[in-house]
Design a protein around this motif. Structure first.
Motif, short mmCIF file in Angstrom:
data_model
loop_
_atom_site.label_atom_id
_atom_site.label_comp_id
_atom_site.label_asym_id
_atom_site.label_seq_id
_atom_site.Cartn_x
_atom_site.Cartn_y
_atom_site.Cartn_z
N LYS A 128 39.38 0.78 -19.92
CA LYS A 128 40.73 0.62 -19.39
C LYS A 128 41.73 0.51 -20.55
O LYS A 128 41.37 0.06 -21.65
CB LYS A 128 40.82 -0.65 -18.54
CG LYS A 128 39.94 -0.57 -17.30
CD LYS A 128 40.54 0.38 -16.26
CE LYS A 128 39.85 0.31 -14.93
NZ LYS A 128 38.81 1.34 -14.74
N ALA A 129 42.95 0.93 -20.26
CA ALA A 129 43.96 0.93 -21.31
C ALA A 129 45.03 -0.10 -21.01
O ALA A 129 45.21 -0.53 -19.87
CB ALA A 129 44.61 2.31 -21.38
N ASN A 130 45.76 -0.47 -22.05
CA ASN A 130 46.96 -1.27 -21.88
C ASN A 130 48.08 -0.35 -21.44
O ASN A 130 49.07 -0.16 -22.12
CB ASN A 130 47.34 -1.92 -23.20
CG ASN A 130 46.57 -3.20 -23.43
OD1 ASN A 130 46.40 -3.99 -22.51
ND2 ASN A 130 46.11 -3.39 -24.65
N PRO A 186 53.97 -2.87 -37.09
CA PRO A 186 53.88 -4.05 -36.23
C PRO A 186 53.20 -3.67 -34.91
O PRO A 186 53.22 -2.51 -34.52
CB PRO A 186 55.34 -4.41 -35.98
CG PRO A 186 56.06 -3.09 -36.02
CD PRO A 186 55.32 -2.25 -37.04
N PRO A 187 52.61 -4.66 -34.22
CA PRO A 187 52.16 -4.37 -32.86
C PRO A 187 53.36 -3.91 -32.05
O PRO A 187 54.45 -4.46 -32.21
CB PRO A 187 51.67 -5.73 -32.34
CG PRO A 187 51.51 -6.58 -33.56
CD PRO A 187 52.42 -6.05 -34.61
N HIS A 188 53.18 -2.90 -31.23
CA HIS A 188 54.33 -2.40 -30.47
C HIS A 188 53.90 -1.69 -29.20
O HIS A 188 52.72 -1.37 -29.03
CB HIS A 188 55.20 -1.47 -31.34
CG HIS A 188 54.46 -0.26 -31.86
ND1 HIS A 188 53.50 -0.30 -32.86
CD2 HIS A 188 54.55 1.05 -31.52
CE1 HIS A 188 53.04 0.92 -33.10
NE2 HIS A 188 53.66 1.76 -32.30
N ASP A 221 55.30 -8.70 -21.97
CA ASP A 221 56.70 -8.65 -22.42
C ASP A 221 57.39 -7.39 -21.91
O ASP A 221 58.55 -7.41 -21.50
CB ASP A 221 56.77 -8.67 -23.96
CG ASP A 221 56.11 -9.90 -24.54
OD1 ASP A 221 56.52 -11.02 -24.17
OD2 ASP A 221 55.16 -9.74 -25.34
N ILE A 222 56.65 -6.28 -21.97
CA ILE A 222 57.24 -5.01 -21.52
C ILE A 222 57.49 -5.06 -20.03
O ILE A 222 58.56 -4.68 -19.54
CB ILE A 222 56.28 -3.83 -21.84
CG1 ILE A 222 55.94 -3.79 -23.32
CG2 ILE A 222 56.86 -2.52 -21.34
CD1 ILE A 222 56.81 -2.95 -24.16
N LEU A 223 56.50 -5.55 -19.28
CA LEU A 223 56.67 -5.58 -17.83
C LEU A 223 57.88 -6.44 -17.46
O LEU A 223 58.70 -6.05 -16.62
CB LEU A 223 55.40 -6.11 -17.13
CG LEU A 223 54.10 -5.32 -17.33
CD1 LEU A 223 53.04 -5.76 -16.33
CD2 LEU A 223 54.29 -3.81 -17.23
N VAL A 229 55.28 -7.07 -29.18
CA VAL A 229 55.19 -7.33 -27.74
C VAL A 229 53.77 -7.10 -27.23
O VAL A 229 53.00 -6.33 -27.79
CB VAL A 229 56.11 -6.40 -26.91
CG1 VAL A 229 57.56 -6.81 -27.05
CG2 VAL A 229 55.90 -4.94 -27.29
N GLU A 230 53.48 -7.80 -26.16
CA GLU A 230 52.27 -7.54 -25.39
C GLU A 230 52.71 -6.89 -24.08
O GLU A 230 53.90 -6.87 -23.76
CB GLU A 230 51.54 -8.86 -25.09
CG GLU A 230 50.99 -9.46 -26.36
CD GLU A 230 50.46 -10.85 -26.13
OE1 GLU A 230 50.77 -11.46 -25.08
OE2 GLU A 230 49.72 -11.32 -27.02
#
Ligand code: ASP
Length: 585
Positions: free
Chosen positions: A467-469, A523-525, A246-248, A242-243
């Motif tokens: 800045k962070a994700n 995996p990216p997560h 997707d979470i938002l 997810v990016e």
């Protein structure tokens, strides 16, 4: 059989039925020849009637000796009530009692078991099991259950799997101290209770679980602030591949579902604001956007005259209080005293009345003419009838002070309505935060948070600007959730630990397991965690989270009912290889 029905379900259609009921005695009215009694259980109240002419003599006698909160069982006939009570679901009927068994007696409770009890907070905490018998507390617990069920159903339908993670672990840093548990079998060694399941949920992503959630207790040994609990509950979530977007989307969906399901409120797409913008407009990273009073920066329109307080200030910020011109001089002075309290810490406050005739009257008329003040009103959006309040000084401080003033005024004006919901995503949080005590940068969220793409380089030159994700979900001025996209690359993670001041050995000792795992195809997560206690209290339209926790701790972190924390036996200390008195060495 203790009961054929509960105390909330009998209606006129049950008249003439023989029933058995059990419950607690609530209200007793004894006229000698006739006794009325409200029998209570979780489901409601049913009126019982003992009648000299129709109930057996020994039943009358026993009934006459009942006290409050006795547990009884009765058998009787449902009859029509003479004076009906439309406010009560069972108000059309009463039970003519034929048999009465006292299942258990009760001491007189230390406070009344009524909606408006005479018991103070401390007493109610000490006898929490009696407090839980009261409607408001019981309803809050049932409300909480409804919220958690709605969460579980929603996430489960979206393929999330609820997985338990251990409580006896090693430290997971979320910025607080750990509660620790000594290990009897490993002398001198300790478990830490999780501040969150952060590392485990990331490992579940490495394990391929793809979508995880857990309604889970977390433990943080923080200095207690009002309405904080050392143990609290999170809705903890993580997703793979997810990016941020997707979470938002996913958790905006969950929140919207809850608002609809629980509160019957439909909200549109949640607005988004960067952290910088939130700080600029509201001086706060969790702004309440149910009302305006946004900051107006007055530097340009106020720093050209002889008023040195403003001239020497980094920022001059004003807000317009709607209708505030109606405040008397005394009321304004009180507001000034309020901002000067040590908790807020302003040195003073300048104000400007916006009169109905379009003229202005300020506390600094000596320095500013009508034209100047008209520009103040433009910048703050003040209308005739409003009051402009102005604070000046160091940016960070003034923003915090003005934010506090804005919230206080909104509260006083009744602008923080419990049944109005204004969610907001705050995004692009700084990755790092300067810590005055240790004089170094710390992870603002936690050390597993990934910087925005391409910003790793900035770490060396302008660490404070990275800045962070990372994102927070804000509801009505409260942070109800927060999370981030994680670092999933071992080298970047180890660079981050290094940057945050962990030596290689420390990083290995504390997080070696995570770094190892990242070598096997992570995996990216990313994910998020909601504070369930707070969320429930906001949805329930109430202020304190304690009211939604069955057995909460008080403001000093104590459970006054079971009296914890408490000393332990010498033998237990020995068994745990603990020595409390260090001077014995
Ligand atoms: N573990 C984080 C917290 O407790 C939430 C997250 O990043 O998912 O705030």
């Amino acid at each position: 059989m203790y009961r054929t029905h509960n105390n909330g379900e009998l209606r006129a259609s049950n008249i003439n039925q023989e029933v058995t009921l059990s419950g607690w005695t609530q209200k007793i009215r004894n006229k000698g020849f006739m006794i009325w009694l409200d029998l209570r259980d979780r489901y409601g109240l049913t009126q019982l009637i003992f009648d000299e002419e129709r109930s057996p003599k020994e039943v009358m006698q026993t009934a006459a000796n009942l006290g409050r909160e006795f547990v009884i069982q009765i058998k009787g006939t449902v009859i029509e009530r003479e004076s009906k009570n439309p406010a009560m679901p069972t108000g059309d009927i009463e039970i003519l009692v034929k048999e009465l068994i006292v299942l258990n007696e009760s001491l007189t409770p230390p406070f009344t078991i009524e909606d408006d009890t005479d018991g103070g907070e401390d007493l109610r905490m000490k006898y929490r099991y009696l407090d839980i018998r009261r409607n408001p507390v019981r309803e809050n617990l049932i409300f909480r259950h409804k919220v958690t069920m709605a969460v579980r159903n929603y996430l489960s339908a979206k393929d999330f799997v609820e997985i338990e993670t251990p409580y006896l672990i090693k430290s997971t840093p979320e910025g607080a101290r750990d509660f620790v548990v000594p290990s009897r079998m490993n002398a001198g060694q300790f478990y830490a209770l999780p501040q969150s399941p952060q590392t485990f949920k990331q490992l579940l992503m490495v394990g391929g679980m793809d979508k995880y959630f857990q309604i889970v207790k977390c433990f943080r040994d923080e200095d207690l602030r009002a309405d904080r609990q050392p143990e609290f509950t999170q809705i903890d979530c993580e997703m793979a591949f997810v990016e941020q977007e997707d979470i938002l989307q996913t958790f905006e969906g969950l929140t919207r579902h809850l608002l609809k399901e629980i509160n019957g409120v439909e909200v549109g797409e949640f607005p988004r604001m960067t952290y910088d913008e939130a700080m600029y407009r509201y001086g706060n990273d969790k702004p309440d956007i149910r009302f305006g009073m946004e900051f107006g920066y007055l530097n340009e329109v106020a720093q050209h005259k002889e008023f040195n307080v403003f001239n020497n200030a980094e920022v001059v910020i004003g807000i317009a209080i709607p209708g505030g011109n109606s405040y008397t001089r005394k009321e304004i002075d009180k507001l000034i005293d309020w901002v000067k309290r040590p908790q807020i810490g302003a040195l003073g406050m300048v104000y400007c009345r916006c009169n109905d005739d379009g003229s202005y009257k300020s506390s600094v008329d000596k320095f500013y003419d009508q034209e100047d003040l008209a520009r103040w009103s433009e910048v703050t959006g003040a209308k005739s009838g409003d009051l402009i309040c102005v604070l000046s000084g160091d940016t960070e401080k003034v923003r915090a002070q003005m934010s506090a003033l804005r919230m206080e005024v909104a509260e006083r004006l009744g602008l923080r309505k419990a049944d109005e919901f204004a969610p907001l995503w705050v995004v692009d949080f700084p990755l790092l935060e300067w810590d005055e005590d240790t004089e170094r940068f710390h992870a603002m969220h936690h050390p597993f948070t990934s910087p925005k793409p391409g910003q790793m380089e900035l770490l060396k030159t302008n660490p404070g600007d990275v800045k962070a994700n990372a994102y927070d979900l804000v509801l009505n001025g409260n942070e109800i959730g927060g999370g981030s996209i994680r670092i999933h690359d071992k080298d970047i993670q180890s660079k981050m630990f290094d940057y945050l001041g962990f030596t290689e050995e420390e990083a290995k000792a504390q997080f070696g397991f995570l770094m190892d795992a990242f070598q096997y195809g992570a995996p990216p997560h990313g994910g998020i965690a909601f504070g369930l206690d707070r969320l429930v209290s906001i949805l329930g339209g109430q202020e304190t989270i304690r009211d939604f926790i069955a057995f909460p701790k008080n403001n000093a972190g104590r459970d006054v009912m079971i009296d914890a924390p408490a000393p332990i036996d010498k033998e237990q200390l020995v068994e745990l290889n603990l020595k409390l008195d260090i001077s014995e060495e």
